[in-house]
Motif scaffolding. Sequence first.
Motif, PDB file in Angstrom:
ATOM      1  N   THR A   1       1.004  -1.151  -0.018  1.00  0.00           N
ATOM      2  CA  THR A   1      -0.046  -0.071  -0.100  1.00  0.00           C
ATOM      3  C   THR A   1       0.849   1.362  -0.051  1.00  0.00           C
ATOM      4  OG1 THR A   1      -1.761  -1.183   1.094  1.00  0.00           O
ATOM      5  CG2 THR A   1      -1.645   1.107   1.348  1.00  0.00           C
ATOM      6  N   MET A   2       1.899   1.366   0.909  1.00  0.00           N
ATOM      7  CA  MET A   2       2.783   2.354   1.013  1.00  0.00           C
ATOM      8  C   MET A   2       3.656   2.826  -0.500  1.00  0.00           C
ATOM      9  SD  MET A   2       3.734   2.568   5.056  1.00  0.00           S
ATOM     10  CE  MET A   2       5.498   1.743   4.721  1.00  0.00           C
ATOM     11  N   THR A   3       3.991   1.592  -1.072  1.00  0.00           N
ATOM     12  CA  THR A   3       5.027   1.655  -2.217  1.00  0.00           C
ATOM     13  C   THR A   3       3.989   1.799  -3.356  1.00  0.00           C
ATOM     14  OG1 THR A   3       5.019  -0.646  -2.330  1.00  0.00           O
ATOM     15  CG2 THR A   3       6.767   0.574  -1.052  1.00  0.00           C
TER      16      THR A   3
ATOM     17  N   GLY B   1       0.090   1.691  -3.783  1.00  0.00           N
ATOM     18  CA  GLY B   1      -1.104   2.055  -3.516  1.00  0.00           C
ATOM     19  C   GLY B   1      -2.141   0.933  -3.234  1.00  0.00           C
ATOM     20  N   ILE B   2      -3.371   1.210  -2.660  1.00  0.00           N
ATOM     21  CA  ILE B   2      -4.249   0.364  -2.130  1.00  0.00           C
ATOM     22  C   ILE B   2      -5.117  -0.609  -3.384  1.00  0.00           C
ATOM     23  CG2 ILE B   2      -6.252   1.803  -2.491  1.00  0.00           C
ATOM     24  CD1 ILE B   2      -5.811  -0.447   0.549  1.00  0.00           C
ATOM     25  N   THR B   3      -5.180  -0.210  -4.511  1.00  0.00           N
ATOM     26  CA  THR B   3      -5.622  -1.092  -5.510  1.00  0.00           C
ATOM     27  C   THR B   3      -4.765  -2.138  -5.980  1.00  0.00           C
ATOM     28  OG1 THR B   3      -4.383   0.264  -7.284  1.00  0.00           O
ATOM     29  CG2 THR B   3      -6.690   0.896  -6.904  1.00  0.00           C
ATOM     30  N   PHE B   4      -3.349  -2.187  -5.722  1.00  0.00           N
ATOM     31  CA  PHE B   4      -2.524  -3.377  -5.873  1.00  0.00           C
ATOM     32  C   PHE B   4      -2.399  -4.082  -4.435  1.00  0.00           C
ATOM     33  CE2 PHE B   4      -0.771  -0.150  -8.796  1.00  0.00           C
ATOM     34  CZ  PHE B   4      -0.619  -1.142 -10.005  1.00  0.00           C
ATOM     35  N   SER B   5      -2.444  -3.931  -3.252  1.00  0.00           N
ATOM     36  CA  SER B   5      -2.672  -4.542  -2.259  1.00  0.00           C
ATOM     37  C   SER B   5      -3.962  -4.984  -1.723  1.00  0.00           C
ATOM     38  CB  SER B   5      -2.152  -3.731  -1.177  1.00  0.00           C
ATOM     39  OG  SER B   5      -3.104  -2.490  -0.689  1.00  0.00           O
ATOM     40  N   TYR B   6      -5.011  -4.514  -2.394  1.00  0.00           N
ATOM     41  CA  TYR B   6      -6.472  -5.315  -1.772  1.00  0.00           C
ATOM     42  C   TYR B   6      -6.537  -6.589  -2.052  1.00  0.00           C
ATOM     43  CZ  TYR B   6     -11.572  -5.750  -1.980  1.00  0.00           C
ATOM     44  OH  TYR B   6     -12.665  -6.042  -1.908  1.00  0.00           O
ATOM     45  N   PRO B   7      -5.980  -7.593  -2.977  1.00  0.00           N
ATOM     46  CA  PRO B   7      -5.985  -8.917  -2.959  1.00  0.00           C
ATOM     47  C   PRO B   7      -5.172  -9.334  -1.762  1.00  0.00           C
ATOM     48  CG  PRO B   7      -5.401  -8.058  -5.114  1.00  0.00           C
ATOM     49  CD  PRO B   7      -5.391  -6.897  -4.200  1.00  0.00           C
ATOM     50  N   ILE B   8      -4.205  -8.817  -1.442  1.00  0.00           N
ATOM     51  CA  ILE B   8      -3.408  -9.385  -0.382  1.00  0.00           C
ATOM     52  C   ILE B   8      -4.255  -9.149   1.005  1.00  0.00           C
ATOM     53  CG2 ILE B   8      -1.211  -8.924   1.048  1.00  0.00           C
ATOM     54  CD1 ILE B   8       0.251  -7.911  -1.682  1.00  0.00           C
ATOM     55  N   PHE B   9      -4.674  -8.181   1.345  1.00  0.00           N
ATOM     56  CA  PHE B   9      -5.568  -7.904   2.386  1.00  0.00           C
ATOM     57  C   PHE B   9      -6.853  -8.826   2.326  1.00  0.00           C
ATOM     58  CE2 PHE B   9      -3.692  -3.399   2.625  1.00  0.00           C
ATOM     59  CZ  PHE B   9      -3.109  -3.526   3.818  1.00  0.00           C
ATOM     60  N   MET B  10      -7.416  -9.214   1.219  1.00  0.00           N
ATOM     61  CA  MET B  10      -8.508  -9.883   1.183  1.00  0.00           C
ATOM     62  C   MET B  10      -8.138 -11.673   1.400  1.00  0.00           C
ATOM     63  SD  MET B  10     -11.343  -8.172   0.954  1.00  0.00           S
ATOM     64  CE  MET B  10     -10.675  -7.043   2.000  1.00  0.00           C
ATOM     65  N   PHE B  11      -7.089 -11.768   0.961  1.00  0.00           N
ATOM     66  CA  PHE B  11      -6.693 -13.158   1.297  1.00  0.00           C
ATOM     67  C   PHE B  11      -6.174 -13.111   2.753  1.00  0.00           C
ATOM     68  CE2 PHE B  11      -3.594 -16.522   0.593  1.00  0.00           C
ATOM     69  CZ  PHE B  11      -4.077 -17.502   0.339  1.00  0.00           C
TER      70      PHE B  11
END
Length: 71
Positions: free
Chosen positions: A23-25, A27-37
């Motif tokens: 998210t910090m590097t 953005g949230i759009t790329f980290s969303y699947p990681i958080f959902m997993f």
Amino acid sequence: MKLKGIILLSLSAALVIIGTHVTMTQGITFSYPIFMFAVAMLFWYKYMKTKMAENEGQEAHHQQKRKKKRP
């Protein structure tokens, strides 16, 4: 807690840390699947923990019934 539960909890915590970094590097759009997993793993862990507690409660209940039947 069994090994499977420890592994699930550890992996979900690691995924939250990785998701925060992404998210910090990027953005949230790329980290969303990681958080959902990570959330899915937490739900799975909670489900396993609840099911294990129910099984232990049922076993204790059956043992009490067996003790009452004995004279």
